[in-house]
Design a protein around this motif. Structure first.
Motif, short mmCIF file in Angstrom:
data_model
loop_
_atom_site.label_atom_id
_atom_site.label_comp_id
_atom_site.label_asym_id
_atom_site.label_seq_id
_atom_site.Cartn_x
_atom_site.Cartn_y
_atom_site.Cartn_z
N ALA A 116 52.34 0.00 -36.58
CA ALA A 116 52.42 0.45 -37.97
C ALA A 116 53.68 1.28 -38.19
N LEU A 117 54.00 2.17 -37.23
CA LEU A 117 55.22 2.97 -37.34
C LEU A 117 56.47 2.07 -37.36
N GLN A 118 56.48 1.08 -36.46
CA GLN A 118 57.64 0.19 -36.37
C GLN A 118 57.79 -0.64 -37.64
N ASP A 119 56.68 -1.14 -38.17
CA ASP A 119 56.75 -1.95 -39.39
C ASP A 119 57.26 -1.12 -40.56
N GLY A 120 56.80 0.12 -40.66
CA GLY A 120 57.29 1.00 -41.72
C GLY A 120 58.77 1.30 -41.56
N PHE A 121 59.19 1.54 -40.33
CA PHE A 121 60.59 1.85 -40.02
C PHE A 121 61.48 0.67 -40.40
N LEU A 122 61.10 -0.53 -39.98
CA LEU A 122 61.93 -1.71 -40.25
C LEU A 122 61.89 -2.08 -41.73
N ALA A 123 60.75 -1.86 -42.38
CA ALA A 123 60.67 -2.15 -43.82
C ALA A 123 61.66 -1.27 -44.59
N ALA A 124 61.75 0.00 -44.22
CA ALA A 124 62.71 0.89 -44.87
C ALA A 124 64.14 0.44 -44.59
N HIS A 125 64.37 -0.06 -43.38
CA HIS A 125 65.70 -0.57 -43.00
C HIS A 125 66.09 -1.77 -43.86
N TYR A 126 65.16 -2.71 -44.01
CA TYR A 126 65.46 -3.93 -44.78
C TYR A 126 65.61 -3.61 -46.27
N GLN A 127 64.81 -2.66 -46.77
CA GLN A 127 64.95 -2.27 -48.17
C GLN A 127 66.32 -1.65 -48.42
N ALA A 128 66.78 -0.80 -47.49
CA ALA A 128 68.10 -0.17 -47.64
C ALA A 128 69.20 -1.22 -47.59
N LEU B 35 50.06 7.52 -50.23
CA LEU B 35 48.70 7.18 -50.66
C LEU B 35 48.40 7.62 -52.09
N LEU B 36 49.16 8.59 -52.61
CA LEU B 36 48.90 9.05 -53.97
C LEU B 36 49.70 8.28 -55.01
N ASN B 37 50.67 7.48 -54.58
CA ASN B 37 51.52 6.76 -55.52
C ASN B 37 51.54 5.26 -55.19
N PRO B 38 50.53 4.52 -55.66
CA PRO B 38 50.47 3.09 -55.33
C PRO B 38 51.60 2.27 -55.94
N ASN B 39 52.35 2.88 -56.88
CA ASN B 39 53.44 2.14 -57.52
C ASN B 39 54.76 2.23 -56.77
N ASN B 40 54.79 2.95 -55.66
CA ASN B 40 56.04 3.05 -54.89
C ASN B 40 56.46 1.66 -54.42
N ALA B 41 57.73 1.33 -54.63
CA ALA B 41 58.21 -0.03 -54.35
C ALA B 41 58.06 -0.41 -52.88
N LEU B 42 58.41 0.50 -51.97
CA LEU B 42 58.31 0.17 -50.56
C LEU B 42 56.85 -0.02 -50.16
N ARG B 43 55.96 0.83 -50.66
CA ARG B 43 54.53 0.65 -50.33
C ARG B 43 54.04 -0.71 -50.80
N GLN B 44 54.43 -1.13 -51.99
CA GLN B 44 53.98 -2.42 -52.51
C GLN B 44 54.50 -3.57 -51.64
N GLN B 45 55.76 -3.46 -51.21
CA GLN B 45 56.32 -4.50 -50.34
C GLN B 45 55.60 -4.57 -49.00
N VAL B 46 55.36 -3.39 -48.40
CA VAL B 46 54.70 -3.34 -47.10
C VAL B 46 53.26 -3.82 -47.21
N ALA B 47 52.54 -3.34 -48.24
CA ALA B 47 51.13 -3.70 -48.39
C ALA B 47 50.94 -5.19 -48.67
N ALA B 48 51.94 -5.82 -49.30
CA ALA B 48 51.84 -7.25 -49.56
C ALA B 48 51.81 -8.03 -48.25
#
Length: 611
Positions: free
Chosen positions: A275-287, A524-537
């Motif tokens: 989970a940590l790695q996926d979040g890390f790489l998702a932020a990398h790809y978004q940047a 968890l308090l902001n479901p509209n965050n773009a990165l969260r939506q991408q990761v959760a998809a």
């Protein structure tokens, strides 16, 4: 008297008419006698001033007593200053004297950490004539009000207040004021950094803070700052950059090109690491998608590390400039005990204790101690003073309780009692003991025996408790809140850590949590965050409690290039998905979290939450 160019005052949008009048009055004639004489710097002692007041005419006596109260405050004798001020009937004073007295009252309340009371002092009608007052009094009132607003968590309003009074200050005081304005605006979340019409210099401060905080690399940040200075040459911050931004110039010439991500790819921690790695790489790809050059990422399996020296040699050979990880506590302890590390490292866990490790080691995690500190801060700012605590039995509960107790007592609060929750069958007894209900029941029985008749009375809880600090699982919390109601304490406020929230709204099950306030990650308090939506998809589990780990991975990526900046400028903060992040003196990443409350079984963010 300091005179400002007319266009400077025109650029400022007043907080209210009284502050616009205040700035214009800086260049006006001295106030009329109808405003009242103000205390001057006395040659006499407090005792001498009070002695003179005892034989003076009423108007003169009031000025002497105000002078004595002010002198006692400056000598840090808060009790005596308050005592003297209480003896001066506010409504009998003239307007300038009322403003002086109310401002002093606010300073005394602030010194006692009574923020709301300090702000209330500025509600007095005399402040409607502040623009007619002497410049020094206007500046003092504005400065104190800014301090009170900042202490109340209203950073934007506090910054606005300082912008308004700046034309009233001399050069030295103005420079110090600019540093405070920068600290306030740079602490704001990005969404509060938007310009408003007719806000002049404040808009410039907000824009500078926004480009500084939103830049993804130090190089981009420096370029954006340079462009802002060129576009705003007359702004106070362009003429002299805040000290924090000056320090960043030397760091911008050291780009980060390659990161080594050191996580366990197998074993018990593999799912957490994934989970940590996926979040890390998702932020990398978004940047990468948003443009701008990003560092390369090389993955390493920490379960294969036999020697730290050998790992760092390999990482250096691979061109790694910064290591993110490891997750395993034993490896973090090993790193912490080294005199130095070959490569700057952001560990994703904490070594025990607060001892300083090598200069190259930073530590970051979802620390429950951070949340306990947040509870202490929030409860204190909400006016709470006396607490009881319910925490789980065991090492984790002990750490959370210790952190809460340390921060709560440092603020000035009192921890009356604590209970460690373990067996559900013991819960009712523990809460009864905590609230001293059994003593109340005993008193009723004794009274009934004395009267030899039935007594129509209900047990009552002790009344000197302001709130309960709760650290519990969702299952425990769902039992605790109804038990409080059963034990005649349903009205007692409860402040909790995020552990009681599953991360998913479940109104049917969470009705029993209604009224509980808790701190939680922005993820968890902001479901509209773009990165969260991408990761959760891609990984639906990121919508639940595991989302905190995805958020931590994403924040680790955001932190990586900013560590030199956060270390060099301790006042700097990063708006992350696990909270607002800063680096402590011991190089631990600390989090400030937004707040929410359960209402009708659903989570509702609270105002001033920063999300």
């Amino acid at each position: 008297m300091r005179h400002e160019k007319p266009d400077m005052i025109a650029r400022l949008r007043p907080l209210s008419a009284l502050f616009l009048a205040g700035m214009l009055a800086a260049c006006a004639s001295s106030p009329s006698s109808t405003l009242g004489e103000l205390p001057r710097t006395p040659d006499a002692s407090i005792e001498q001033l009070l002695q003179q007041a005892s034989t003076a005419k009423p108007d003169e006596a009031a000025v002497l007593r105000l002078s004595a109260a002010d002198q006692a405050y400056k000598q840090k004798d808060l009790g005596r200053s308050t005592q003297i001020l209480d003896q001066i009937p506010l409504e009998s004073l003239k307007p300038a004297q009322q403003v002086f007295a109310s401002t002093l009252r606010a300073q005394l309340e602030l010194a006692r950490n009574k923020t709301k009371a300090a702000l209330k002092a500025f509600d007095h009608p005399s402040f409607q004539r502040l623009g007619e007052m002497p410049v020094d009094l206007q500046a003092r009132a504005g400065m104190v009000k800014s301090l009170a607003l900042a202490a109340d968590g209203q950073a934007l309003s506090a910054a606005r207040e300082r912008v308004f009074i700046d034309p009233l200050l001399n050069a030295e005081a103005s420079k110090a004021n600019h540093e405070e304005i920068w600290k306030l605006v740079s602490s704001l979340p990005l969404e509060q950094m938007q310009a408003s019409s007719n806000e002049g210099d404040l808009n410039g401060w907000l824009e500078l803070a926004r480009i500084t905080k939103s830049s993804s690399t130090l190089k981009e940040q420096q370029s954006n700052i340079d462009n802002w200075v060129a576009q705003n040459p007359d702004h106070p911050a362009a003429k002299q950059l805040p000290d924090a931004l000056t320090k960043l110039k030397s760091l911008a010439a050291q780009p980060l090109n390659k990161i080594g991500l050191l996580l366990p790819q197998q074993g018990q921690l593999a799912s957490v690491a994934r989970a940590l790695q996926d979040g890390f790489l998702a932020a990398h790809y978004q940047a990468q998608h948003n443009g701008g050059q990003q560092p390369d990422i090389k993955l390493y399996d920490s379960t294969q590390v036999r020697s730290l020296d050998e790992f760092y040699r390999q990482a250096q050979a691979d061109g790694v400039q910064l290591v993110v990880g490891p997750l395993e506590k034993n490896l973090v302890k090993q790193m912490s005990s080294q005199p130095q590390l070959p490569i700057t490292t952001l560990a994703l866990n904490y070594a025990d204790g607060n001892q300083e490790g090598p200069a190259q080691l930073f530590q970051f995690g979802l620390s429950a101690e951070d949340e306990a500190r947040e509870v202490a801060n929030r409860a204190w700012n909400d006016g709470m003073r006396r607490a009881v605590a319910l925490v789980p039995r065991g090492e984790w509960g002990d750490r959370v309780l210790a952190s809460f107790s340390r921060n709560w007592q440092a603020a000035g609060g009192t921890l009356i009692a604590a209970e460690h929750v373990d067996q559900p069958v013991e819960l009712a007894r523990q809460i009864a003991d905590l609230l001293q209900l059994r003593q109340s029941e005993g008193r009723a029985k004794r009274l009934q025996g004395v009267l030899d008749s039935s007594v129509d009375t209900q047990p009552s809880r002790r009344q000197d408790i302001d709130f309960i600090f709760l650290a519990a699982t969702p299952q425990q919390a769902r039992q605790i809140k109804p038990t409080l109601a059963f034990q005649y304490a349903g009205d007692l406020p409860v402040y909790a850590t995020s552990n009681l929230y599953t991360g998913v709204n479940n109104p049917a099950q969470d009705q029993d949590l209604n009224g509980i306030r808790f701190c939680e990650t922005p993820w968890l308090l902001n479901p509209n965050n773009a990165l969260r939506q991408q990761v959760a998809a891609q990984w639906p589990a990121a919508n639940g409690s595991l989302g905190r780990l995805y958020a931590m991975g994403a924040d680790a990526y955001q932190l990586a290039p900013r560590l030199p900046e956060l270390k060099a400028v301790p006042s700097m903060q990063l708006d992350g998905l696990t909270g607002t992040l800063s680096v402590s003196a011991s190089q631990r990443v600390e989090r400030r979290l937004p707040w929410a409350e359960f209402k009708n079984g659903q989570v509702q963010p609270l105002e001033n939450s920063g999300i």
